[in-house]
Design an enzyme around this catalytic site. Structure first.
Site, PDB file in Angstrom:
ATOM      1  N   ASN A   1     -74.660 -22.020  -6.706  1.00  0.00           N
ATOM      2  CA  ASN A   1     -73.271 -21.600  -6.541  1.00  0.00           C
ATOM      3  C   ASN A   1     -73.047 -21.125  -5.105  1.00  0.00           C
ATOM      4  O   ASN A   1     -73.520 -20.056  -4.733  1.00  0.00           O
ATOM      5  CB  ASN A   1     -72.976 -20.470  -7.552  1.00  0.00           C
ATOM      6  N   TRP A   2     -72.310 -21.926  -4.355  1.00  0.00           N
ATOM      7  CA  TRP A   2     -72.078 -21.579  -2.941  1.00  0.00           C
ATOM      8  C   TRP A   2     -70.999 -20.519  -2.768  1.00  0.00           C
ATOM      9  O   TRP A   2     -70.806 -20.007  -1.672  1.00  0.00           O
ATOM     10  CB  TRP A   2     -71.685 -22.830  -2.152  1.00  0.00           C
ATOM     11  N   LYS A   3     -70.237 -20.259  -3.821  1.00  0.00           N
ATOM     12  CA  LYS A   3     -69.135 -19.285  -3.732  1.00  0.00           C
ATOM     13  C   LYS A   3     -68.231 -19.649  -2.544  1.00  0.00           C
ATOM     14  O   LYS A   3     -68.028 -20.832  -2.286  1.00  0.00           O
ATOM     15  CB  LYS A   3     -69.684 -17.862  -3.639  1.00  0.00           C
TER      16      LYS A   3
ATOM     17  N   HIS B   1     -67.180 -16.607 -14.190  1.00  0.00           N
ATOM     18  CA  HIS B   1     -68.092 -15.915 -13.273  1.00  0.00           C
ATOM     19  C   HIS B   1     -67.555 -14.501 -13.053  1.00  0.00           C
ATOM     20  O   HIS B   1     -66.344 -14.291 -12.947  1.00  0.00           O
ATOM     21  CB  HIS B   1     -68.194 -16.669 -11.945  1.00  0.00           C
TER      22      HIS B   1
ATOM     23  N   GLU C   1     -75.766 -13.538 -16.399  1.00  0.00           N
ATOM     24  CA  GLU C   1     -75.828 -12.968 -15.048  1.00  0.00           C
ATOM     25  C   GLU C   1     -75.402 -11.502 -15.106  1.00  0.00           C
ATOM     26  O   GLU C   1     -74.197 -11.205 -15.079  1.00  0.00           O
ATOM     27  CB  GLU C   1     -74.859 -13.706 -14.120  1.00  0.00           C
TER      28      GLU C   1
ATOM     29  N   GLY D   1     -76.096 -10.801  -6.131  1.00  0.00           N
ATOM     30  CA  GLY D   1     -75.929 -10.534  -4.696  1.00  0.00           C
ATOM     31  C   GLY D   1     -76.479  -9.191  -4.245  1.00  0.00           C
ATOM     32  O   GLY D   1     -76.263  -8.776  -3.114  1.00  0.00           O
TER      33      GLY D   1
ATOM     34  N   SER E   1     -79.718 -12.679  -7.932  1.00  0.00           N
ATOM     35  CA  SER E   1     -80.727 -12.425  -6.894  1.00  0.00           C
ATOM     36  C   SER E   1     -82.013 -13.225  -7.070  1.00  0.00           C
ATOM     37  O   SER E   1     -83.120 -12.706  -6.890  1.00  0.00           O
ATOM     38  CB  SER E   1     -81.027 -10.926  -6.802  1.00  0.00           C
TER      39      SER E   1
HETATM   40  P1  PGA Z   1     -76.969 -14.406  -6.196  1.00  0.00           P
HETATM   41  O1  PGA Z   1     -75.697 -14.975  -6.983  1.00  0.00           O
HETATM   42  O2  PGA Z   1     -78.103 -15.356  -6.412  1.00  0.00           O
HETATM   43  O3  PGA Z   1     -76.513 -14.363  -4.762  1.00  0.00           O
HETATM   44  O4  PGA Z   1     -77.260 -13.062  -6.759  1.00  0.00           O
HETATM   45  C1  PGA Z   1     -75.821 -15.472  -8.287  1.00  0.00           C
HETATM   46  C2  PGA Z   1     -74.470 -15.844  -8.850  1.00  0.00           C
HETATM   47  O5  PGA Z   1     -73.503 -15.111  -8.681  1.00  0.00           O
HETATM   48  O6  PGA Z   1     -74.326 -16.884  -9.469  1.00  0.00           O
END
Ligand code: PGA
Length: 254
Positions: free
Chosen positions: A6-8, A95, A166, A172, A212
């Site tokens: 997921n690049w967001k 999400h 998640e 993050g 993470s």
């Molecule tokens: P992250 O994000 O790996 O940067 O914690 C995961 C996500 O939100 O899908």
């Protein structure tokens, strides 16, 4: 095993080709069998569709979002029909960043889940508690999120869908959840859904973990019985952090 990236809200038009060609070449070189899916900002899907076609890549496109409508006066939205035009296979719904920053309620998330399924794409439903709490408290929170989908769509809701667990506090933050705890939550999710819909035998609904993930912790997750795959955010933005994760998964895949 499915590896979701997921690049967001990250990326740049002029890095797309280099990134995808390099990733594709590495996958060929190391004979990667896992399914890799990238979820870029929606505006890049059309360019990536062309790139993937050109290089005949097996990398799959996922959308980060979709609207609850098919077409009409809904400024700024993207419809599932449009996603289908660019060969998108999966759509992330619910999400936590959309639930928090865009106030998406369980009701909206269920409608998105529904429209994705009705149009033949596969929803990836993100669920997870906000704070590091007791297992019992998290359990209630997660069951409620699952129930909102059952209420809207009925007992067959989760057929041909994926769940991503998640925990919000692990996203993050650099602090991933305890793999044993995640394994227990995944078992809970699987058995809860299986109990409602006996189409799922032996807990065979796919549940990914996200929060993470890095090359240093990925093995601890994928080696657990009920963790079927992962969802990577930050570490998926560069080949040098993403590919080592893919290689570890490939080596130890169930
Ligand atoms: P992250 O994000 O790996 O940067 O914690 C995961 C996500 O939100 O899908």
């Amino acid at each position: 095993m499915l590896i979701l990236c997921n690049w967001k809200l990250n990326g740049k038009k002029n890095i797309l080709k280099k990134f995808f060609v390099e990733l594709n070449n590495l996958c060929i070189k190391f004979k990667i069998k896992s399914n890799i899916s990238i979820s870029p900002p929606i505006i890049y899907l059309s360019k990536l569709y062309e790139i993937l076609k050109d290089i005949k890549s097996k990398i799959i496109l996922t959308s980060q979002n979709v609207d609850v409508h098919i077409q009409g006066a809904f400024t700024g939205e993207t419809s599932v029909y449009m996603l289908k035009e660019f060969n998108v296979k999966y759509v992330i719904v619910g999400h936590s960043e959309r639930r928090i920053h865009h106030f998406e309620s369980d009701e909206i998330v269920s409608s998105k889940f529904d429209i994705v399924k009705k149009n033949g794409l596969i929803p990836i439903l993100c669920i997870g508690e906000h704070f590091q709490e007791s297992f019992d408290k998290s359990k209630i929170f997660i069951k409620n999120q699952i129930d909102s989908i059952f209420i809207k769509i009925g007992k067959k809701a989760f057929r041909n869908s994926i769940i991503a667990y998640e925990p919000v506090w692990a996203i993050g933050s650099g602090i991933s959840a305890d793999p044993n705890y995640v394994n227990d939550i995944h078992f809970l999710i699987k058995s809860y859904i299986c109990k409602k819909d006996n189409f799922f035998k032996n807990n065979n609904i796919v549940v990914q973990y996200g929060g993470s993930i890095s090359k240093n912790n990925v093995y601890n997750f994928i080696s657990k019985k009920y963790i079927d795959g992962i969802l990577i955010g930050g570490a998926s933005l560069e080949i040098k952090t993403l590919f080592p994760i893919i290689k570890i998964i490939e080596k130890f895949s169930k």
